[in-house]
Design an enzyme around this catalytic site. Structure first.
Site, mmCIF file in Angstrom:
data_model
loop_
_atom_site.group_PDB
_atom_site.id
_atom_site.type_symbol
_atom_site.label_atom_id
_atom_site.label_comp_id
_atom_site.label_asym_id
_atom_site.label_seq_id
_atom_site.Cartn_x
_atom_site.Cartn_y
_atom_site.Cartn_z
ATOM 1 N N ASP A 10 0.875 -1.178 0.000
ATOM 2 C CA ASP A 10 0.000 0.000 0.000
ATOM 3 C C ASP A 10 0.907 1.221 0.000
ATOM 4 O O ASP A 10 2.120 1.117 0.243
ATOM 5 C CB ASP A 10 -0.889 0.012 1.259
ATOM 6 C CG ASP A 10 -1.766 1.276 1.339
ATOM 7 O OD1 ASP A 10 -2.342 1.654 0.304
ATOM 8 O OD2 ASP A 10 -1.858 1.896 2.417
ATOM 9 N N GLU A 152 -3.927 8.894 8.881
ATOM 10 C CA GLU A 152 -2.484 8.740 9.119
ATOM 11 C C GLU A 152 -2.061 9.506 10.386
ATOM 12 O O GLU A 152 -1.084 9.169 11.025
ATOM 13 C CB GLU A 152 -1.660 9.213 7.912
ATOM 14 C CG GLU A 152 -1.802 8.343 6.659
ATOM 15 C CD GLU A 152 -0.842 7.135 6.600
ATOM 16 O OE1 GLU A 152 0.256 7.193 7.178
ATOM 17 O OE2 GLU A 152 -1.213 6.130 5.963
ATOM 18 N N CYS A 184 -11.116 2.766 -0.129
ATOM 19 C CA CYS A 184 -9.759 3.172 0.235
ATOM 20 C C CYS A 184 -9.402 2.368 1.479
ATOM 21 O O CYS A 184 -10.219 2.291 2.409
ATOM 22 C CB CYS A 184 -9.725 4.675 0.534
ATOM 23 S SG CYS A 184 -8.110 5.223 1.158
ATOM 24 N N HIS A 186 -7.565 2.983 3.850
ATOM 25 C CA HIS A 186 -7.454 3.765 5.082
ATOM 26 C C HIS A 186 -8.814 3.932 5.777
ATOM 27 O O HIS A 186 -8.875 4.159 6.971
ATOM 28 C CB HIS A 186 -6.916 5.172 4.782
ATOM 29 C CG HIS A 186 -5.437 5.232 4.612
ATOM 30 N ND1 HIS A 186 -4.794 4.673 3.545
ATOM 31 C CD2 HIS A 186 -4.474 5.794 5.380
ATOM 32 C CE1 HIS A 186 -3.494 4.898 3.659
ATOM 33 N NE2 HIS A 186 -3.273 5.581 4.761
HETATM 34 N N1 DGL Z 1 -4.635 3.430 0.900
HETATM 35 C C1 DGL Z 1 -4.767 4.210 -0.304
HETATM 36 C C2 DGL Z 1 -5.945 3.710 -1.119
HETATM 37 O O1 DGL Z 1 -6.551 2.683 -0.798
HETATM 38 C C3 DGL Z 1 -4.961 5.683 -0.045
HETATM 39 C C4 DGL Z 1 -3.807 6.434 0.481
HETATM 40 C C5 DGL Z 1 -3.142 7.298 -0.555
HETATM 41 O O2 DGL Z 1 -3.736 8.239 -1.075
HETATM 42 O O3 DGL Z 1 -1.981 7.009 -0.810
HETATM 43 O O4 DGL Z 1 -6.284 4.321 -2.104
#
Ligand code: DGL
Length: 266
Positions: A10, A152, A184, A186
């Site tokens: 990731d 984050e 996403c 996150h």
């Molecule tokens: N974890 C990333 C995603 O699933 C998002 C974080 C980023 O923008 O780098 O798109």
């Protein structure tokens, strides 16, 4: 059967939500995780740039002799999945297709919401994948770029975060969707606040669970499942080690992050 590890990458810590699920569903599998913290965020970058980073990250994992790769980043999955499949000759899975399959199986009204980074939402991969699988759907998407820095920073349950959730999700809520895809890796960390705002009638789809389901059958089909017993080892690599990486990463993973290695070139 294979004793080799599964590789997961990731842009940062988000993919650890997928690792957490792998450790829950496939506890014996050894894992190698790479979080490209130095180049985070991917979600505001161009397709070409995200693709290049994703190719490099996959090459790094292959050097660690992984047997399969999970692209635990929606921005990479939307920009680079076909390029990765084309370039590398090992099983690779993304997080978008499993999330779409799950969303289609839970929606009753066919009114779906998708939230993700700018790159993911503007690629329209979710809309295309959902529409290919089911006709007559109404899909409402929204990029939520402030969610990643809030996560984050570890602001999972905060007044500011709740307000940002309200601002982003208000137009989608007004469309009376019954299913919302967290597009996403996150966003599962904000799940509580998102669920509270959307209300009990909206089903939340987090890609981690269906992705690991798909990973399990892929390993099985290719005769790659781990043969031994005991808990698989997790090695974590990152391209930078910010001060709060271990603390916040451990919240993502649901266990203490140990032995993180920083790599400078890959
Ligand atoms: N974890 C990333 C995603 O699933 C998002 C974080 C980023 O923008 O780098 O798109």
């Amino acid at each position: 059967m294979s004793r080799k590890p599964i590789g997961v990458f990731d842009s940062g810590l988000g993919g650890l939500t997928v690792v957490r699920q792998i450790r829950r569903q496939l506890p014996r599998e050894p894992l190698i995780y790479f979080g490209d913290i130095a180049r985070l965020p991917y979600g505001i970058k161009s397709t070409r740039q995200i693709r290049e980073f994703s190719l490099q990250n996959t090459r790094f994992l292959l050097k660690q002799k992984v047997k399969a790769v999970v692209v635990a980043c929606n921005s990479s999955s939307s920009a680079a999945y076909s390029a990765l499949k084309h370039e590398f000759d090992i099983p690779i899975i993304d997080v978008i297709q499993p999330a779409c399959a799950q969303a289609l199986s839970v929606t009753r009204s066919g009114r779906l919401g998708v939230i993700g980074t700018d790159a993911t939402i503007h690629s329209k991969v979710y809309v295309r994948t959902l529409k290919r699988a089911g006709g007559g759907l109404k899909i409402y998407s929204r990029a939520c770029p402030l969610f990643v820095p809030l996560v984050e920073a570890g602001w999972f349950d905060d007044e500011v975060t709740r307000e940002v959730i309200r601002r982003y999700l208000k137009p989608i809520k007004a469309k009376r969707i019954d299913t919302l895809i967290l597009g996403c890796t996150h966003y599962p960390l904000l799940r509580k606040g998102i669920e509270e705002y959307m209300g009990p009638r909206v089903r939340i789809v987090d890609s981690a669970e269906p992705t690991v389901g798909k990973l399990a059958s892929l390993l099985e089909r290719n005769g790659l499942s781990y043969p031994g017993s005991g808990r698989g080892r997790l090695k974590v690599f990152t391209s930078d080690l910010p001060r709060n990486f271990i603390g916040i990463g451990s919240r993502f993973l649901g266990e203490k992050l140990r032995g993180v290695k920083v790599i400078r070139a890959w």
